[in-house]
Design an enzyme around this catalytic site. Structure first.
Site, mmCIF file in Angstrom:
data_model
loop_
_atom_site.group_PDB
_atom_site.id
_atom_site.type_symbol
_atom_site.label_atom_id
_atom_site.label_comp_id
_atom_site.label_asym_id
_atom_site.label_seq_id
_atom_site.Cartn_x
_atom_site.Cartn_y
_atom_site.Cartn_z
ATOM 1 N N ARG A 221 -98.432 -39.899 -7.558
ATOM 2 C CA ARG A 221 -98.014 -38.615 -7.000
ATOM 3 C C ARG A 221 -96.912 -38.054 -7.886
ATOM 4 N NH1 ARG A 221 -102.124 -38.353 -4.749
ATOM 5 N NH2 ARG A 221 -102.539 -38.302 -2.515
ATOM 6 N N HIS B 148 -104.965 -33.226 -11.989
ATOM 7 C CA HIS B 148 -105.221 -34.038 -10.780
ATOM 8 C C HIS B 148 -106.717 -34.310 -10.602
ATOM 9 C CE1 HIS B 148 -103.305 -35.219 -6.689
ATOM 10 N NE2 HIS B 148 -104.299 -36.045 -7.004
ATOM 11 N N GLU C 248 -97.228 -29.370 -7.846
ATOM 12 C CA GLU C 248 -98.594 -28.917 -8.138
ATOM 13 C C GLU C 248 -98.927 -27.636 -7.396
ATOM 14 O OE1 GLU C 248 -100.346 -33.352 -8.492
ATOM 15 O OE2 GLU C 248 -101.726 -31.905 -7.617
HETATM 16 C C1 GLV Z 1 -105.849 -38.102 -4.562
HETATM 17 O O1 GLV Z 1 -104.827 -37.825 -5.071
HETATM 18 C C2 GLV Z 1 -105.993 -39.007 -3.454
HETATM 19 O O2 GLV Z 1 -104.982 -39.436 -2.860
HETATM 20 O O3 GLV Z 1 -107.135 -39.303 -3.103
#
Ligand code: GLV
Length: 325
Positions: free
Chosen positions: A243, A290, A272
Site C-alpha cells: 500500500r 496498481h 493514488e
Molecule cells: C489490491 O491492492 C488488493 O488489495 O487486492
C-alpha cells in the site's frame, strides 16, 4: 420475496456479474465519487456493495449506511473501518490467496525492472539513442547473490521468497515490522532453512533489495520514512506492491533524487491516483499503476470470490471469505 440488490462501484470481470445477476438485480457503475458512494450506500436501495480499495467506508459513512455487506474486490481492506462495520451489523469480505502469485510476479517485475533500469533503457531505445551494444551502457545492480529483505512474510511475502530463491537471492525477512514475532519452521513450511528472520534494523541496513508485504495499519504507515531510506545501502532498491502510505513518498522522491538509494519499483502510491511531486520525472523510479493482481486468472478469481461473498451477505449468511475486526 423481494429481490436482492447489488451495487458494483466499477466494472469487474466475469464470472462476477453473472453470479450477481443470478442472485438479484445488479447496478454496475464506472467508478464513483465519495459523494456518489455516500448517496448510494445510505439510500436503502442496495443490500450489498462490491467496492474497490479506492472506495472509502469510514465510521461516519458506516453509521449511516443502509446495507448488509461490503464485498471488497481486493485482498486488502484498509479502505473499510471493519470494526465500525461490525458495530453496525455490516458484513465485510475480501479476496485472499487468489492474487498471491500474480502480486509476487509483479514484485519480481518491479525488482528486476528497477535493478536493471528497465524504464531508462526502454526510453533510451525509443528515443533513438541506441547505437549498438556498449559495455558501460545502462548497467544495473546484481540480483543473483544479492540479499532480499522481505518486510512481512505473509502469503504474498512467501510467494516472493520462493521466486527470489529461484533467482539465487539470499532471502531475509522481518515478519511484522517495525516490531517482530518469532516465526516457527512449521509456519515457514517449505521455506524453513532457506530464509532467515532478522530484526527490522538489520534488514534495513543489510538488504540489497527491500520488498514490502505488510498490510496498511497505523504501525506500518510511513514504515519507510526519511530515516529508514537514509540507513539503507546506497545501492539498494525499494519495492512496494503493498500500500502506498507504507512509504513516505515525498521522502522517497528526495532519496531517489539524491541517490541515497539506487532505485525504487512502485505499484502503489500514497495518494493514488496522484503521484508525489517529482516522482514521475525520476529515471530511477520504475512505476506501475496498481496492477499487482492484473493477471486474467487472478482478476476473474477475485470477481468470483467477491460475488460469492456478496450473494452470501444478501442472504444474511456468513460470507465464505469473511474479514473479522
Ligand atoms: C489490491 O491492492 C488488493 O488489495 O487486492
Amino acid at each position: 420475496m423481494s429481490t436482492h440488490r447489488f451495487l458494483v462501484t466499477r466494472e469487474i470481470p466475469e464470472p462476477g456479474p453473472s453470479i450477481l445477476k443470478d442472485a438479484g438485480d445488479v447496478v454496475i457503475k464506472d467508478g464513483m465519487s465519495a459523494d456518489e458512494l455516500r448517496e448510494a450506500v445510505t439510500s436503502g436501495e442496495y443490500d450489498v456493495v462490491l467496492p474497490q480499495v479506492s472506495d472509502t467506508f469510514d465510521a461516519e459513512l458506516l453509521a449511516q449506511a443502509k446495507i448488509r455487506g461490503i464485498a471488497n474486490y481486493a485482498v486488502g481492506y484498509n479502505n473499510i473501518d471493519v470494526a465500525a462495520a461490525a458495530d453496525h451489523g455490516i458484513a465485510v469480505g475480501n479476496t485472499p490467496d487468489v492474487l498471491n502469485e500474480a502480486t509476487a510476479n509483479t514484485t519480481m517485475l518491479l525488482l528486476l525492472g528497477a535493478a536493471r533500469r528497465a524504464y531508462e533503457a526502454s526510453e533510451y531505445l525509443r528515443e533513438g539513442k541506441f547505437t549498438g551494444l556498449g559495455p558501460n551502457l545502462l548497467v544495473g545492480q546484481d540480483i543473483t547473490g544479492a540479499t532480499l529483505g522481505i518486510a512481512g512474510l505473509g502469503r504474498i511475502g512467501k510467494a516472493v521468497a520462493h521466486r527470489a530463491l529461484g533467482f539465487g537471492m539470499n532471502v531475509i525477512f522481518t515478519q511484522r515490522p517495525p516490531e517482530d514475532r518469532p516465526v516457527s519452521d512449521d509456519e515457514l513450511g517449505d521455506l524453513a532453512g532457506r530464509v532467515s528472520q532478522v530484526p527490522w534494523d538489520e534488514l534495513i541496513e543489510t538488504s540489497d533489495y527491500i520488498s514490502l508485504h505488510v498490510p496498511l495499519t497505523e504501525d506500518t504507515t510511513h514504515l519507510i520514512d526519511a530515516d529508514v531510506l537514509q540507513r539503507m545501502k546506497s545501492t539498494a532498491v525499494l519495492v512496494n506492491t503493498a500500500r502506498g502510505p507504507v512509504v513516505d513518498e515525498n521522502a522517497l522522491v528526495r532519496a531517489l533524487r539524491d541517490r541515497e538509494i539506487f532505485a525504487a519499483g512502485l505499484d502503489v502510491f500514497e495518494n493514488e491516483p496522484q503521484l508525489a511531486e517529482g516522482l514521475a520525472e525520476l529515471p530511477n523510479a520504475f512505476l506501475l499503476p496498481h496492477v499487482g493482481s492484473a493477471e486474467v486468472g487472478s482478476r476473474s478469481g477475485m470477481a468470483r470470490m467477491a460475488a460469492e461473498n456478496a450473494v452470501a451477505m444478501a442472504h444474511g449468511e456468513t460470507p465464505p471469505y469473511e474479514v473479522m475486526p
